[in-house]
Structures are given as structure tokens and as C-alpha cells.
Design a protein around this motif. Structure first.
Motif, PDB file in Angstrom:
ATOM      1  N   TYR A 122       5.870 -26.612  -3.087  1.00  9.87           N
ATOM      2  CA  TYR A 122       6.269 -27.233  -4.348  1.00  9.87           C
ATOM      3  C   TYR A 122       7.449 -28.177  -4.181  1.00  9.87           C
ATOM      4  CZ  TYR A 122       3.120 -23.744  -5.990  1.00  9.87           C
ATOM      5  OH  TYR A 122       1.999 -23.000  -6.167  1.00  9.87           O
ATOM      6  N   ASP A 151       1.722 -15.177  -0.069  1.00 12.44           N
ATOM      7  CA  ASP A 151       2.252 -14.853   1.249  1.00 12.44           C
ATOM      8  C   ASP A 151       3.776 -14.717   1.157  1.00 12.44           C
ATOM      9  OD1 ASP A 151       2.970 -14.665   3.842  1.00 12.44           O
ATOM     10  OD2 ASP A 151       2.068 -16.553   4.493  1.00 12.44           O
ATOM     11  N   PRO A 172       7.890 -20.704  -8.430  1.00 10.02           N
ATOM     12  CA  PRO A 172       6.973 -21.827  -8.616  1.00 10.02           C
ATOM     13  C   PRO A 172       5.533 -21.482  -8.208  1.00 10.02           C
ATOM     14  CG  PRO A 172       8.927 -22.540  -7.433  1.00 10.02           C
ATOM     15  CD  PRO A 172       9.006 -21.049  -7.542  1.00 10.02           C
ATOM     16  N   ALA A 173       5.401 -20.600  -7.233  1.00  6.42           N
ATOM     17  CA  ALA A 173       4.061 -20.262  -6.755  1.00  6.42           C
ATOM     18  C   ALA A 173       3.326 -19.355  -7.730  1.00  6.42           C
ATOM     19  CB  ALA A 173       4.143 -19.611  -5.379  1.00  6.42           C
ATOM     20  N   LEU A 213      14.625  -9.668   9.127  1.00  6.45           N
ATOM     21  CA  LEU A 213      13.512  -9.488   8.193  1.00  6.45           C
ATOM     22  C   LEU A 213      12.884  -8.112   8.352  1.00  6.45           C
ATOM     23  CD1 LEU A 213      11.963 -13.030   8.603  1.00  6.45           C
ATOM     24  CD2 LEU A 213      13.443 -12.207   6.773  1.00  6.45           C
ATOM     25  N   PHE A 228      16.836 -27.643   2.012  1.00  8.44           N
ATOM     26  CA  PHE A 228      16.914 -26.333   1.356  1.00  8.44           C
ATOM     27  C   PHE A 228      18.095 -25.492   1.824  1.00  8.44           C
ATOM     28  CE2 PHE A 228      15.708 -21.865   0.764  1.00  8.44           C
ATOM     29  CZ  PHE A 228      15.363 -21.870  -0.569  1.00  8.44           C
ATOM     30  N   PRO A 271      18.208 -12.846  -1.980  1.00 11.13           N
ATOM     31  CA  PRO A 271      16.908 -12.442  -2.530  1.00 11.13           C
ATOM     32  C   PRO A 271      16.601 -13.093  -3.872  1.00 11.13           C
ATOM     33  CG  PRO A 271      18.385 -10.541  -2.227  1.00 11.13           C
ATOM     34  CD  PRO A 271      19.075 -11.731  -1.645  1.00 11.13           C
ATOM     35  N   ALA A 281      10.593 -14.775   3.043  1.00  6.69           N
ATOM     36  CA  ALA A 281      11.321 -14.450   4.276  1.00  6.69           C
ATOM     37  C   ALA A 281      11.904 -15.716   4.887  1.00  6.69           C
ATOM     38  CB  ALA A 281      10.390 -13.755   5.270  1.00  6.69           C
ATOM     39  N   GLN A 282      11.091 -16.780   4.853  1.00  8.27           N
ATOM     40  CA  GLN A 282      11.565 -18.056   5.385  1.00  8.27           C
ATOM     41  C   GLN A 282      12.802 -18.531   4.628  1.00  8.27           C
ATOM     42  OE1 GLN A 282      10.105 -20.737   7.957  1.00  8.27           O
ATOM     43  NE2 GLN A 282      12.287 -20.482   7.667  1.00  8.27           N
ATOM     44  N   ALA A 283      12.750 -18.435   3.314  1.00 14.32           N
ATOM     45  CA  ALA A 283      13.888 -18.856   2.501  1.00 14.32           C
ATOM     46  C   ALA A 283      15.124 -18.013   2.825  1.00 14.32           C
ATOM     47  CB  ALA A 283      13.545 -18.743   1.017  1.00 14.32           C
ATOM     48  N   ARG A 284      14.896 -16.712   3.037  1.00 12.98           N
ATOM     49  CA  ARG A 284      16.028 -15.836   3.365  1.00 12.98           C
ATOM     50  C   ARG A 284      16.701 -16.281   4.653  1.00 12.98           C
ATOM     51  NH1 ARG A 284      16.029 -10.634   1.202  1.00 12.98           N
ATOM     52  NH2 ARG A 284      18.138 -10.546   2.024  1.00 12.98           N
ATOM     53  N   SER A 324       5.834 -14.331   3.322  1.00 12.91           N
ATOM     54  CA  SER A 324       6.571 -14.969   4.409  1.00 12.91           C
ATOM     55  C   SER A 324       7.399 -16.141   3.889  1.00 12.91           C
ATOM     56  CB  SER A 324       5.624 -15.497   5.470  1.00 12.91           C
ATOM     57  OG  SER A 324       4.722 -14.511   5.838  1.00 12.91           O
ATOM     58  N   TYR A 325       6.919 -16.778   2.822  1.00 16.57           N
ATOM     59  CA  TYR A 325       7.685 -17.890   2.263  1.00 16.57           C
ATOM     60  C   TYR A 325       9.066 -17.413   1.836  1.00 16.57           C
ATOM     61  CZ  TYR A 325       3.686 -21.016   2.232  1.00 16.57           C
ATOM     62  OH  TYR A 325       2.634 -21.805   2.610  1.00 16.57           O
ATOM     63  N   VAL A 353       0.881  -1.153   0.000  1.00 15.41           N
ATOM     64  CA  VAL A 353       0.000   0.000   0.000  1.00 15.41           C
ATOM     65  C   VAL A 353       0.924   1.209   0.000  1.00 15.41           C
ATOM     66  CG1 VAL A 353      -1.842   1.181   1.209  1.00 15.41           C
ATOM     67  CG2 VAL A 353      -1.621  -1.290   1.391  1.00 15.41           C
ATOM     68  N   PHE A 396       8.460 -20.119  11.436  1.00 18.08           N
ATOM     69  CA  PHE A 396       7.239 -19.333  11.582  1.00 18.08           C
ATOM     70  C   PHE A 396       6.127 -20.153  12.210  1.00 18.08           C
ATOM     71  CE2 PHE A 396       9.665 -16.975   8.577  1.00 18.08           C
ATOM     72  CZ  PHE A 396       9.256 -15.663   8.703  1.00 18.08           C
ATOM     73  N   TYR A 415      13.557 -20.045  -6.238  1.00 19.47           N
ATOM     74  CA  TYR A 415      13.180 -21.355  -5.719  1.00 19.47           C
ATOM     75  C   TYR A 415      11.817 -21.368  -5.034  1.00 19.47           C
ATOM     76  CZ  TYR A 415      17.846 -23.179  -6.592  1.00 19.47           C
ATOM     77  OH  TYR A 415      18.980 -23.591  -7.193  1.00 19.47           O
ATOM     78  N   VAL A 416      11.416 -20.241  -4.498  1.00 25.20           N
ATOM     79  CA  VAL A 416      10.220 -20.261  -3.651  1.00 25.20           C
ATOM     80  C   VAL A 416       9.050 -19.497  -4.270  1.00 25.20           C
ATOM     81  CG1 VAL A 416       9.310 -19.600  -1.410  1.00 25.20           C
ATOM     82  CG2 VAL A 416      11.584 -20.603  -1.579  1.00 25.20           C
TER      83      VAL A 416
END
Ligand SMILES: Nc1ncnc2c1ncn2[C@@H]1O[C@H](COP(=O)(O)OP(=O)(O)OP(=O)(O)O)[C@@H](O)[C@H]1O
Ligand SMILES: [Mg+2]
Lengths: 287, 373
Positions: free
Chosen positions: B91, A177, A201-202, B54, B100, A191, A182-185, A179-180, A111, B83, A197-198
Motif C-alpha cells: 500500500y 501474511d 491497510p491490508a 522475531l 519507512f 507493535p 515482522a518486517q515492519a518490526r 511477515s509484513y 492453531v 525476507f 501502518y502495515v
């Protein structure tokens, strides 16, 4: 389902009848759709093989392959036009994806002040006739040597293709989302790799659908191509128009056959992709 | 093994007037398990995201082993966050999810496969390598997420409400599993919870946060024995609070006079508190006691909860043996003894934090308590 089967089980009988009605309705809709889409193609197909066809005959008096020979002859330029059209539409699609994905992400997820103005600007080319925009751009393109070039036409096709891509992607990202990522990070992905990878695919279904739209929109462009290409860049729609106005219905028919191939392929592909069915026909069956 | 320091950490989200996290400082010892405890919206997740990189803090510093890591990207910090909703990559298979982190570190395939198998063994999910996340139960997903974090041997493990999405049975199992693995691997761990029992059972130290501010950072027992404010005591299940004042060796309050505990400051008003489980049933006339009448009792299996009406319309909540059920009935007179060493005096609310949530009537003796639960 047989009649005896129906009478032996009273309760599900209504359901069965409903089920049968469903099947009938579905097939009616599909046949109607196919007729609507395919019927106009039939005369074109016949034209492409005709030698002489006079009103009010139902079928041509004589057949020949001369239209097809013309289309495939290296000197006629039809094949080169096909190649250019593919290049332009493919390039415009690629650029739409490259620009549309980050733009859609920004619109779908964040936003920010002036967001509604940005949204309006992106949608503007759908509302405002592209020709108005193109006229303005033409002057610039001439200055930068982009007018009358393939690349220039490719760029100007972004005017109608980009809005579709951005719209589709902003919808995709509104439901994604982050967060996926962020989780990978935190698991050690930079980045770029987190995206690759995350996120990719989505959002891939969105990119495919948006890309197919963009391709078809570019594939159908006439006025923008004519304006910016200045007659030097001859895509299939321009060629079709030329032969149609010249009264060469046989060649028009043959080129039309080439012209509709991507549409048909994309229709089948997307039916398969969108429904996730193993076979393209199965995908159609689910409509 | 990493020591974590948060130094005057403040986070203000854009467009918000109240900071989500306000001047929070704490040190997490190397290899320890620390709980961030607090009600919903108090800033727990925010703190975790700040540590993981983050989010950027508005003010303050974060140090790993004494070195600031503020400029370090999340993927280089070595702080792995798990989380609340697990976030398994849909996937990928279980094996790909768990592997990973190693893949991102460009570890070779054979090693990854071996380590993945080890990790799944560790979280007691052997042989599930080829499943997809959606084919797993919530508890299994949780374990996969844990394995995925542990496989990279993080400097710091950040668990955001690791147990809140599990049913009671699984929760106990996971709690023990987390504790065991954490001890075994010695990874400095911070975990978030809004459940005080969970915090007390799992953690070496608990950081209690209200409204983005650190209230008390202590060993779990301290929150029961020596809470700093009434609000903290109440959060940990304290219900018996009586406004009063120390008078030499005595503490006078609305329900009676008791020998003053050391925590009471001379001639200062304070709130006398005693935990329900520390109140004893006694003979009439015993020292440090108060007479009352049983208002109601609830049998809870392992113990009985009594609500006892005492003088001045007050109530004392008592947690006592289950047996009491059989010998005492509502309406019976009882004498309650407050063992001196269990009395604890808190500062009056007005001195601590006159927040809206706690602006109750705090005139002498009419402090409303939450009542026995
Ligand atoms: N991205 C954001 N933008 C603005 N405000 C936020 C954002 N994230 C959190 N907040 C606000 O910051 C405060 C703390 O949020 P946080 O998520 O850290 O709470 P929490 O303690 O984890 O709560 P819960 O137990 O519900 O998960 C809340 O008031 C929340 O509304
Ligand atoms: Mg949270």
C-alpha cells in the motif's frame, strides 16, 4: 454491434452473440434484483404521502404531507428515535470491530487447543435464537443497571453482530501474511505502529465489509432491543412496529423511508468498495 | 559495526520433538559478511529470526558487541531482516517503503526524502520513488527491499536468501552489488543461502548447518581443502571418497596405495578424498597414481568431466581441461595421479554421524559416491 459487422467477421460472430446474450442476461438479473428489492418500497412511499387510500383503489384518493410533518416534528420523537438507533448501531459496530479484529486474528492465524470450541461459541448466537441468550443476560443487565439503557441495548446487539465480524475477520487473517508485520518490526516500528501502518491497510476492506454487516444486523434488531430496552429505548424498528400495528400506514411508510436509507447507502458503498470501481453505479454494473 | 555472538543457541518449535536449531555457537566479526549455508529446512531462517528478535530462543544467548539482547524488542535491536520474498508494503510507494524505517525513527520529511533518493541511487534504482511495488520486477523489488533495510544504517543486516528468487543473470549482478555495498558501508551482515557457490563467492566466513547443527564454521577455502566430514565435502561437490587405513607412510584403500597425507591418523581407518579438479592425468607408472579406463566424458565448455573406472569396480571423477575431450575417448586407458598435497583424509562416517540420510554401505572399499555430475 450491427448485423453487417457480425457477418463480415465470421469467427468472432459467435463470441459477439454470446457477448450480447451475456449483456441481456446481466440486465435481466439486475432488473429482477432491483424489482425484488424496490417493489415493496413503492407502496410504502405512496402511503407516506397519502391522506386517504381505500381498497381496492390503485392509488390514494387524497394526498398530504401530514405523515412527513409528523416524522419531522420535534415532539413526535421519531427523530430522537432515529438518533438513538444510529447511536446504538454505530456503537455496536464500533465495539464489534474492536473485539472482532483481534478475535478474528486469533482464529484466522493461530492453531490452539480448543480452537474449534471457541469457533462454535462464537457462531452459537447465529444458531441459537438470540432471545434465549438475551433472556439469560437480562437478569445480569438488571443487576448492573444496564437494562432499559441505550448502552445496554448496544451491548446486547453484540450478540448477533459480533459473529459476523469475527467470521469476516478470521477469513481475512487466514489470508494475511504476518511477515509484513515482522518486517515492519525489524525496521523499527513498535507493535502498534506496525499494525497501524502495515496490517490495517491490508485488512481494511474486511473491516469495512464486516462493519457494514454488523451495522445492518444491529439496525434491524427488534426483539433484543425490546427485551433489554424494556420499552424505554425505542429504536426505529420498534417505532415502525408500533405504528404498523396501530394501522397508521402513512406514518409507517414515512418512517420506513428513513429506515431504509442506511441499507441503500451501504449497498451502494459496498458495491463500490468491493469492486473497487470509481462509481457506485459502475460497481453495480459489474454484478 | 557490530560483533555478533550466538551462544549455545537452541530453538525448539512448539509441538516438535527435533529442535530446529541445536546448540549453535558462532561469532561474526564486526563488519564482516557471513553466510549461513545449508539445505532446505536446516534452520537458517530460524537463526535469522532469532537474531532479529522475531522468535525467542528456547536456550542460549545472542550478543551484540558482547551484550545480550535477548530482552530487547525487535524494533530496538537494530538488526534489520530482509525476507526471502522481499515483503514490500503493497500500500506504499517505493519512496514510502524505503523511507519507512526513518519515519518510524521520527526523522523529518526533508531528510527522509533526501536519504531515500540517496539509497535508491545506491541500489541503482534512481527515480523510481513513486512506483508501486507491484509495478517492479523481482530484481527491482529486491533492491528496494535492500535500500529499505540499509537506510536505517542497521547494526546488523540479515539477508534471507537474497538471491534465490532471481534469474541467473540478475543473481550475479545482485551478488556484486551486495558485496560492494556491504564493503562500502561496513555493515556486519549475515546472509542465508543453500547454494555453496554463492556462499563461497560472497562470504568472508561460511557457517555450514545440517539439521539445525553447526557442522563447520570456516573461511570458504577450508570447505574445499579441509572439510571436517565426508558429508561436508560432498555438499561442496566432493565425489571421490575411498575407505581405507593408514599404514605407516602409506594409505591403503580399495583403489590402491598412496602416500599418506598428514591428515591421516596412524593405524586408523579413514576416508581418502580428493577433489575432482585436483586429480591429474599422468604418464603410466607415475608416483601416487592409479590406472584406469575412461568410462565417459562430458564437455562443459570451460572444462571436461571424466568418469574413470579403476580397480575393484570403483570410479574416480576428474575435472580437467576442455582440450582433453579431443585427445581422449571413452574406453581409452589413462593414469590418474593424486598429488600428495591434495589428498585429504576424513574420519569414517560411522564415527561422525550415523544419520539416516547417510547410512550407506561403509564396509571397506564399497563407499558409494554420488558419481560425477
Ligand atoms: N513456525 C514454525 N513452527 C514449527 N516448525 C517450524 C516453524 N518454522 C520452521 N519450522 C521447522 O523448523 C525447521 C527449520 O526451518 P527453517 O525455516 O529455519 O529452515 P530453512 O533452513 O530456512 O529452510 P529453507 O531453506 O527451506 O528456507 C524446519 O524443519 C521447519 O519445518
Ligand atoms: Mg528459509
Amino acid at each position: 454491434m450491427t448485423a453487417s459487422n457480425q457477418s463480415s467477421r465470421a469467427a468472432p460472430a459467435g463470441g459477439t452473440r454470446d457477448g450480447r446474450r451475456d449483456v441481456i442476461v446481466r440486465w435481466a438479473v439486475i432488473s429482477l434484483l432491483l424489482t425484488w428489492l424496490a417493489l415493496p418500497i413503492v407502496p410504502l412511499l405512496i402511503w407516506s404521502f397519502s391522506f386517504r387510500w381505500f381498497f381496492p383503489d390503485v392509488l390514494p384518493a387524497d394526498y398530504s404531507l401530514r405523515a412527513w410533518q409528523y416524522v419531522f416534528s420535534p415532539t413526535s420523537g421519531v427523530l430522537q428515535s432515529l438518533r438513538d438507533t444510529l447511536l446504538i448501531s454505530g456503537g455496536a459496530t464500533l465495539l464489534s470491530v474492536i473485539i472482532g479484529v483481534p478475535a478474528g486474528r486469533a482464529l484466522g492465524q493461530y492453531v490452539f487447543r480448543g480452537k474449534s470450541i471457541v469457533e462454535l461459541l462464537i457462531l452459537a448466537p447465529i444458531i441459537v435464537p438470540g432471545i434465549a441468550v438475551a433472556l439469560g443476560i437480562h437478569v445480569l443487565f438488571i443487576r448492573y443497571g444496564l437494562a432499559n439503557t441505550l448502552f445496554g441495548v448496544m451491548l446486547v446487539h453484540l450478540i448477533p453482530t459480533l459473529p459476523y465480524m469475527v467470521l469476516v475477520m478470521s477469513g481475512v487473517f487466514a489470508n494475511y501474511d504476518t511477515s509484513y508485520e515482522a518486517q515492519a518490526r525489524t525496521l523499527g516500528a513498535g507493535p502498534i505502529r506496525a499494525f497501524w501502518y502495515v496490517t490495517l491497510p491490508a485488512i481494511l476492506p474486511g473491516i469495512v465489509v464486516g462493519g457494514l454487516f454488523a451495522f445492518l444486523v444491529s439496525w434491524a434488531q427488534y426483539i433484543l432491543t425490546l427485551l433489554i430496552g424494556g420499552g424505554r429505548v425505542v429504536t426505529l424498528p420498534l417505532l415502525l412496529f408500533n405504528f404498523a400495528t396501530a394501522g397508521r400506514n402513512d406514518i409507517t411508510g414515512a418512517i420506513s423511508m428513513l429506515y431504509i436509507i442506511p441499507g441503500v447507502v451501504i449497498l451502494l458503498l459496498s458495491a463500490r468498495y468491493l469492486t473497487g470501481n470509481a462509481s457506485a453505479v459502475g460497481g453495480l454494473g459489474r454484478l | 559495526m557490530t560483533r555478533l555472538n550466538l551462544h549455545k543457541l537452541t530453538k525448539r518449535y512448539r509441538g516438535k520433538t527435533e529442535p530446529a536449531l541445536d546448540d549453535l555457537s558462532l561469532e561474526v566479526e564486526s563488519g564482516s559478511l557471513t553466510a549461513l549455508l545449508g539445505p532446505s529446512g536446516c534452520g537458517k531462517t530460524t537463526t535469522m529470526k532469532l537474531i532479529a528478535g522475531l522468535l525467542e530462543p528456547t536456550l542460549g544467548d545472542i550478543l551484540f558487541d558482547g551484550r545480550s539482547i535477548l530482552g530487547v524488542a525487535p524494533e530496538r535491536r537494530g538488526a534489520v531482516m530482509v525476507f526471502q520474498n522481499y515483503l514490500l508494503f503493497p500500500y506504499m510507494t517505493v519512496a514510502e517503503n524505503v523511507g519507512f524505517g526513518l519515519k518510524m525513527r521520527r526523522v523529518d520529511r526533508a531528510t527522509i526524502d533526501r536519504r531515500v533518493a540517496e539509497m535508491l541511487e545506491l541500489v541503482r534504482l534512481p527515480g523510481l520513488e513513486d512506483r508501486r511495488p507491484k509495478e517492479l520486477s523481482g530484481g527491482q523489488q529486491q533492491r528496494v527491499a535492500l535500500a529499505r533495510a540499509l537506510i536505517v544504517l542497521p547494526k546488523l543486516l540479515l539477508l534471507d536468501e537474497p538471491l534465490s528468487n532471481l534469474d541467473a543473470h540478475l543473481r550475479f549482478e545482485m551478488r556484486d552489488l551486495i558485496r560492494d555495498i556491504q564493503r562500502q558501508m561496513g555493515i556486519t551482515t549475515v546472509f542465508v543461502t543453500h547454494d555453496q557457490e554463492e556462499a563461497v563467492v560472497l562470504a568472508d566466513k561460511v557457517a555450514l548447518i545440517f539439521d539445525g547443527r553447526l557442522q563447520q564454521y570456516d573461511a570458504p577455502t577450508a570447505f574445499y581443502e579441509t572439510p571436517v566430514t565426508r558429508r561436508i565435502a560432498a555438499f561442496f561437490g566432493g565425489v571421490n571418497f575411498f575407505q581405507g587405513r593408514r599404514n605407516r607412510k602409506q594409505f591403503d584403500c580399495a583403489i590402491g596405495t598412496f602416500s599418506a597425507p598428514r591428515s591421516a591418523i596412524a593405524d586408523q581407518p579413514g576416508i581418502l578424498s580428493i577433489r575432482p579438479e585436483d586429480v591429474r592425468l599422468a604418464e603410466a607408472g607415475a608416483a601416487n597414481s592409479v590406472a584406469g579406463r575412461i568410462h565417459s566424458h562430458v564437455y562443459v565448455g570451460t572444462h571436461t568431466r571424466l568418469r574413470v573406472s579403476v580397480s575393484g569396480g570403483h570410479e574416480v571423477c576428474v575435472v580437467t581441461d576442455a582440450e582433453v575431450m579431443k585427445t581422449h575417448k571413452p574406453g581409452d586407458p589413462v593414469t590418474l595421479r593424486f598429488p600428495e598435497e591434495k589428498l585429504w583424509v576424513l574420519p569414517p562416517d560411522a564415527l561422525v554421524e550415523p544419520t539416516a540420510a547417510h547410512r550407506e554401505d561403509t564396509r571397506f572399499g564399497v563407499t558409494k559416491t554420488k558419481g560425477c555430475r
